[in-house]
Scaffold this motif. Structure first.
Motif, short mmCIF file in Angstrom:
data_model
loop_
_atom_site.label_atom_id
_atom_site.label_comp_id
_atom_site.label_asym_id
_atom_site.label_seq_id
_atom_site.Cartn_x
_atom_site.Cartn_y
_atom_site.Cartn_z
N TYR A 35 0.83 -1.21 0.00
CA TYR A 35 0.00 0.00 0.00
C TYR A 35 0.86 1.26 0.00
N PHE A 36 1.85 1.29 0.89
CA PHE A 36 2.68 2.48 1.02
C PHE A 36 3.50 2.72 -0.25
N CYS A 37 4.09 1.68 -0.81
CA CYS A 37 4.89 1.84 -2.03
C CYS A 37 4.03 2.31 -3.19
N SER A 38 2.84 1.74 -3.33
CA SER A 38 1.96 2.08 -4.45
C SER A 38 1.46 3.52 -4.35
N THR A 39 0.99 3.92 -3.17
CA THR A 39 0.45 5.27 -3.02
C THR A 39 1.54 6.33 -3.05
N LEU A 40 2.71 6.02 -2.50
CA LEU A 40 3.81 6.98 -2.55
C LEU A 40 4.29 7.16 -3.99
N LEU A 41 4.38 6.08 -4.74
CA LEU A 41 4.79 6.17 -6.14
C LEU A 41 3.79 6.98 -6.94
N HIS A 42 2.51 6.76 -6.68
CA HIS A 42 1.49 7.55 -7.37
C HIS A 42 1.58 9.02 -7.00
N SER A 43 1.81 9.31 -5.73
CA SER A 43 1.91 10.71 -5.29
C SER A 43 3.09 11.41 -5.95
N LEU A 44 4.20 10.70 -6.14
CA LEU A 44 5.35 11.28 -6.81
C LEU A 44 5.01 11.59 -8.27
N HIS A 45 4.27 10.71 -8.92
CA HIS A 45 3.84 10.98 -10.30
C HIS A 45 2.92 12.20 -10.35
N LEU A 46 2.04 12.31 -9.37
CA LEU A 46 1.14 13.46 -9.34
C LEU A 46 1.90 14.74 -9.08
N LEU A 47 2.90 14.69 -8.21
CA LEU A 47 3.71 15.87 -7.93
C LEU A 47 4.41 16.35 -9.21
N ILE A 48 4.90 15.42 -10.01
CA ILE A 48 5.51 15.78 -11.30
C ILE A 48 4.46 16.43 -12.20
#
Length: 213
Positions: free
Chosen positions: A148-161
């Motif tokens: 959960y943490f890896c998936s949501t953090l990776l998505h948040s990084l994509h959104l930040l970009i």
């Protein structure tokens, strides 16, 4: 609207050829991103089938209502981006800028909601590797929380970009650093990226927050 003619770069003989090459490259990139997140979702579903009790314990501790609100925020940001693209095609600068403004604000709102969610999980001890001793007892539940943490953090990084790209276009168009229609393709490609990140979250939400709950 301030207009300027679009000219192909040195590697292309016509703008149509350049547009097709850029679109093809962008779709290939988006496909690779979709496959990466798709693999994470398949792992989550498989793990749910193999360890239903552990996944159920992990999912029960997630803040699904906050995540549901975040989902609504991100879907609305996708609508704002679509309206901005339509305004660009119609040659309407002010609606275009307003659409980009709202897209950035809603994107930041999603990230703020995710920070709040991580903060709550940190205080509850369920955030992997951080906070208080975890109340989660099942080893399979802890592994699901790592996913959960890896998936949501990776998505948040994509959104930040994505937020950074949209913010740059908003500033550049507003100050006249970029002109249209010469740079309309940049806006279109950024819109595609934003919709990918939007769509990924729409799929991640039920996979992570609802499966096994």
């Amino acid at each position: 609207m301030d207009r300027c003619e679009a000219r192909p770069s040195g590697a292309f003989v016509a703008m149509a050829q350049q547009r097709e090459a850029v679109r093809l490259g962008m779709w290939l990139f988006l496909a690779s991103e979709a496959m990466m997140f798709g693999s994470l979702m398949l792992i989550a579903w498989y793990y749910r089938l193999q360890h239903p009790a552990g996944v159920g314990e992990a999912v029960a501790g997630l803040h699904r209502w906050l995540a549901a609100w975040n989902t609504l925020v991100l879907i609305t940001s996708g609508l704002c981006m679509t309206l901005a693209l339509e305004a660009c095609r119609a040659g309407r600068m002010q609606p275009l800028l307003r659409g980009l403004n709202m897209t950035v604000l809603l994107g930041l709102g999603f990230l703020a909601g995710k920070v709040l969610e991580y903060t709550l999980e940190y205080r509850e001890g369920v955030l992997p590797g951080f906070g208080l001793p975890s109340p989660v007892s099942e080893p399979s539940a802890r592994l699901f929380m790592n996913l959960y943490f890896c998936s949501t953090l990776l998505h948040s990084l994509h959104l930040l970009i994505g937020v950074g790209l949209v913010l740059y276009l908003r500033i550049a168009l507003g100050r006249g650093w970029l002109c249209l229609p010469a740079n309309a393709l940049r806006l279109e490609m950024t819109g595609l990226y934003w919709h990918l990140v939007d769509g990924i979250w729409v799929l991640l939400f039920p996979v992570l927050y609802l499966v096994g709950g």
